[in-house]
Every structure is written in structure tokens, then in C-alpha cells.
Design a protein around this motif. Structure first.
Motif, mmCIF file in Angstrom:
data_model
loop_
_atom_site.group_PDB
_atom_site.id
_atom_site.type_symbol
_atom_site.label_atom_id
_atom_site.label_comp_id
_atom_site.label_asym_id
_atom_site.label_seq_id
_atom_site.Cartn_x
_atom_site.Cartn_y
_atom_site.Cartn_z
ATOM 1 N N HIS A 34 14.582 -10.631 139.591
ATOM 2 C CA HIS A 34 15.218 -10.989 140.851
ATOM 3 C C HIS A 34 15.363 -9.693 141.657
ATOM 4 O O HIS A 34 16.467 -9.253 141.973
ATOM 5 C CB HIS A 34 16.554 -11.690 140.629
ATOM 6 C CG HIS A 34 16.980 -12.547 141.794
ATOM 7 N ND1 HIS A 34 17.305 -13.862 141.680
ATOM 8 C CD2 HIS A 34 17.113 -12.254 143.109
ATOM 9 C CE1 HIS A 34 17.635 -14.354 142.868
ATOM 10 N NE2 HIS A 34 17.531 -13.390 143.753
ATOM 11 N N ASN A 39 11.511 -14.306 141.089
ATOM 12 C CA ASN A 39 12.189 -14.893 142.247
ATOM 13 C C ASN A 39 11.532 -14.429 143.542
ATOM 14 O O ASN A 39 11.400 -13.229 143.786
ATOM 15 C CB ASN A 39 13.665 -14.468 142.276
ATOM 16 C CG ASN A 39 14.371 -15.040 143.496
ATOM 17 O OD1 ASN A 39 14.571 -16.251 143.595
ATOM 18 N ND2 ASN A 39 14.713 -14.189 144.460
ATOM 19 N N TRP A 49 23.133 -22.148 146.010
ATOM 20 C CA TRP A 49 23.310 -20.699 146.161
ATOM 21 C C TRP A 49 24.546 -20.493 147.017
ATOM 22 O O TRP A 49 24.531 -20.850 148.189
ATOM 23 C CB TRP A 49 22.102 -20.031 146.830
ATOM 24 C CG TRP A 49 22.339 -18.548 146.882
ATOM 25 C CD1 TRP A 49 22.982 -17.850 147.860
ATOM 26 C CD2 TRP A 49 22.004 -17.599 145.864
ATOM 27 N NE1 TRP A 49 23.075 -16.525 147.517
ATOM 28 C CE2 TRP A 49 22.486 -16.345 146.298
ATOM 29 C CE3 TRP A 49 21.359 -17.691 144.612
ATOM 30 C CZ2 TRP A 49 22.329 -15.183 145.535
ATOM 31 C CZ3 TRP A 49 21.206 -16.532 143.875
ATOM 32 C CH2 TRP A 49 21.682 -15.297 144.343
#
Ligand code: FCB
Length: 416
Positions: free
Chosen positions: A136, A180, A365
Motif C-alpha cells: 500500500h 493497492n 474507507w
């Protein structure tokens, strides 16, 4: 009142990433943040709209751009997972920080390996299915000193880390989100250079993009060798594009944009067992600047466009794989728009499912307010289901979150 029921065993959760929530990380962002914080604070005047400058004066402070202790989630993960459970969530997406596991090249830190084992156990004990992201956007400092993703051996370095991690946690993790948002991470980090490692340039971008692609492929074989039942995917930023330029040509322009923006996704599909979809907004390409109404924009100015989730899910059908919404959410400090945002997006998601989309989970999120990553926006945009007071580290469930919790608990949405 009508009940929109979601499929049996649907996964409901929220997502975070290590650098954004843990605090105390030491990776390629850490030093860069300290070196660039003042510049970013100075640039806020030109970067953000007057209404944003007025409402979020934190953007002028240097501290806003230094991740520092973030949410101290590294120490408070149990408390945070208690909240997730209390909110009816049965899945959680988070990332394992490579720079903690392999702080020096080839040397793995057993204490940190134990830490993430405790994190995974804490989720399992609460009946929460982990979705583990392996990249990420953060890497160890040594990796960047060698050129980051522009280094020919970068894929090899990454898959060595993946081998270690997957070998350690194979009994605890079924779902691996290897990467990601490749386009966003590599685009900002290498093409535009607006976020670390800020290696600006087309050649750097090209190298980094294709090395990351081979990193995915190598990692895939590594994971398969360790656990052939593992679920493997990547989280893709998928936008709904609309063009209003030349009638007749609009369709072709959208196809052209989609060809490039979905390149990474297409190239990884043959190896994946699921597609991860991060959906936030639509992108309208038009000659005259469309004005988004006050009601339908987030604190970051992004348009709230729930139907876009339905449209991207329809688009993803061609890949013929199960889909997980790996991110969807909004920056909304006052918590005025979050409830409707969630309900409307889930209505459209339900409609896509009814029309045949194989969606198996949804991650909001984010669980917590955090250090907002892309282009180093810092702490002012508030994406959390749970509000964080960054001075005291106090957690407070936002009132809109109860609506999402009810949907998670009932696996259904009540609509008028
Ligand atoms: C995405 C990132 C995520 C978060 C959201 C708002 O691009 O994957 O970490 O910052 O944007």
C-alpha cells in the motif's frame, strides 16, 4: 418499506493501511514528509479552494503533513477491532508494513512478525476475516536507496518479502490484496513526483510500472506455492469516466482512457481469483467546467456520484471474477453526508448484484480518520467511521456510522 437483502455470507468491513494509521513507521515517506512538510503547508494557499482553506486551517500547519504517531493503531489495534466488531463488521482490510518486517535488506524482524501475528489473531478472535494488503505504497528505506521500483531487482526484493509474510501467516490469512492502486501509487510517486519517492519522469514511471507488474506476477507464484487455496487479487482505483467534448467521439475517448487506466488490471486478471475495486467518484471530461453542487461534494471537492458504483460494477463483469469493493468512502468532517453516501452507494451496489454482478464484500474507507495519503494531503480530510482526536488519540464513533452498522448486522438495507 422495502428490504434489500444482500447475498448470504456477504463480507462487511472497513479498510486502513499501515502508514496511514499505525504511527511510528520508518519508510520512504517518513523522511520525505519531514523535508517537504513546510513546502506543502505553504502551497495549500494555491492548491485548495477558498471554502476548503476557510474550513480546514490545519492545512496551513506543517504538522498536518507529518504522519508521526498517526492514530497509534500499532498499539491500539485491539481497541479499534473491538469497535469494528461492535459496528457489526465481519471483515477488515489492512496492510502489513514491509519496512517493519524487513528494515534491513534480507533481515527479517521477528518481533514485528509476531506483532502482525497478534493483529491477525485479534481479528480472527473477533470473527473478522482479514484482507491483507502487501503493498500500500510504502517500502523500506533501503529499497528506495536502491532506486525503488525503478531497480531491475525490485520485483525480486518484493517477492522475497511476500514469501516471508505469506509463509508466516498462511494459516491465518485467506485473502491477499497484493497491490493497492498501482496507477495512483506509481503515477504520483514516479510520473508526477508529487508524493514519495518523488522520482519524477516518464522513464522512471515506465520502469516502475512494469517492475511492479512483474512483482505482482512473481508474488503470485510465491503465494500459490505456499497455499494453492489462497485468494489473490489487487485493489484497483476504478473511476467512472464521462466525456462531453465532441458528440460522436466521446465514446472513443472514454475507451481510450479506460484502455490505459485498466492496463494493470487486465494484465493481472489471469492470475487473480477476485477483483478489488476502489470506487470514489466519477470523472467528467468536458470543455466547460461543470459545477458540482454543494450538497454533492465531499470536503476534498470530489463529486458524490453513487450511480458510478453501479456503472463500474457493470463494467467489471467482463472479467468474470468475484468482486470486492476494497474501498469506498468520503472526506466529511461534519458527518453531514456520510449516511446518505453509504446508503445510496449500497443501493446501487445492490442493484448491480440483482443484475448479475458477483459482488461478495464491501469495505468502507476508512475505519478511522487517518493520514490521507494520495499526494500527501495529510490529516485534515476526515474519512473515518470513527473520529480520531489526534492530540489525545480518543476514538468516537461518528453518528452516521450507526446506519452502516445496522446494514452490516442485518446484511440488508431498508429503503422507502
Ligand atoms: C486511495 C488510497 C487510500 C486512501 C483513499 C482516500 O487512493 O488507496 O489509501 O487514501 O484513496
Amino acid at each position: 418499506m422495502k428490504k434489500l437483502q444482500f447475498p448470504k455470507n456477504f463480507l462487511w468491513g472497513s479498510a486502513t493501511s499501515a502508514h496511514q494509521v499505525e504511527g511510528g513507521t520508518n519508510n520512504q515517506w517518513t523522511q520525505w514528509e519531514k523535508d517537504n512538510a513546510q513546502r506543502l503547508a505553504d502551497e495549500a494557499k494555491t492548491k485548495w479552494q477558498p471554502w476548503q482553506q476557510e474550513h480546514f486551517p490545519e492545512m496551513f500547519e506543517k504538522e498536518n503533513y507529518i504522519s508521526g504517531s498517526a492514530c497509534d493503531h500499532y498499539n491500539r489495534y485491539e481497541q479499534d477491532f473491538d469497535l469494528a466488531k461492535q459496528l457489526g463488521q465481519n471483515a477488515h482490510r489492512f496492510s502489513i508494513e514491509w519496512s517493519r518486517i524487513e528494515p534491513e535488506e534480507g533481515k527479517f524482524d521477528e518481533k514485528e512478525i509476531e506483532h502482525y501475528r497478534r493483529v491477525l489473531r485479534a481479528l480472527r478472535e473477533r470473527g473478522i476475516e482479514p484482507f491483507v494488503t502487501l503493498w500500500h505504497w510504502t517500502e523500506p528505506v533501503w529499497f528506495n536507496e536502491k532506486g525503488g521500483w525503478t531497480n531491475k531487482k525490485s520485483a525480486e526484493y518484493f517477492s522475497r518479502f511476500v514469501e516471508k509474510v505469506v509463509g508466516q501467516y498462511k494459516d491465518l490469512v485467506k485473502f491477499w490484496v497484493v497491490i493497492n492502486e498501482a496507477n495512483v501509487g506509481i503515477g504520483y510517486g514516479y510520473l508526477l513526483g508529487s508524493q514519495p519517492p518523488a522520482k519524477k519522469g516518464l522513464v522512471n514511471f515506465y520502469k516502475a510500472y512494469f517492475n511492479l507488474l512483474s512483482a505482482f506476477k512473481q508474488s503470485n507464484s510465491v503465494i500459490r506455492k505456499i497455499n494453492d487455496k489462497a485468494e489473490i487479487g489487487i485493489a484497483n482505483s476504478i473511476t467512472h469516466y464521462e466525456t462531453k467534448i465532441f458528440p460522436g467521439l466521446n465514446y472513443l475517448i472514454v475507451k481510450f482512457i479506460e484502455f490505459f487506466s485498466e492496463y494493470f488490471l487486465r494484465a493481472t486478471i489471469p492470475y487473480c481469483t477476485f477483483v478489488g475495486c476502489n470506487y470514489y467518484s466519477r470523472y467528467v471530461i468536458s470543455l466547460n467546467k461543470g459545477v458540482v453542487s454543494e450538497k454533492s461534494k465531499t470536503d476534498l471537492g470530489w463529486e458524490i456520484y453513487p450511480k458510478g458504483l453501479y456503472l463500474v460494477l457493470k463494467k467489471l463483469k467482463k472479467y468474470n471474477l468475484p468482486v470486492y469493493i476494497t474501498e469506498n468512502g468520503l472526506a466529511d468532517t461534519k458527518d453531514e453526508k456520510r449516511k446518505e453516501f453509504v446508503v445510496e452507494h449500497l443501493k446501487w451496489m445492490h442493484r448491480a448484484i440483482e443484475e448479475g454482478a458477483d459482488v461478495r464484500g464491501y469495505f468502507h474507507w476508512s475505519l478511522l480518520d487517518n493520514f490521507e495519503f494520495p499526494q500527501v494531503r495529510g490529516f485534515w480530510p476526515r474519512f473515518g467511521l470513527v473520529e480520531i482526536d489526534f492530540k489525545t488519540q480518543q476514538r468516537k464513533i461518528r453518528s452516521s456510522t450507526h446506519e452502516y452498522a445496522t446494514i452490516c448486522k442485518n446484511n440488508a438495507l431498508d429503503v422507502e
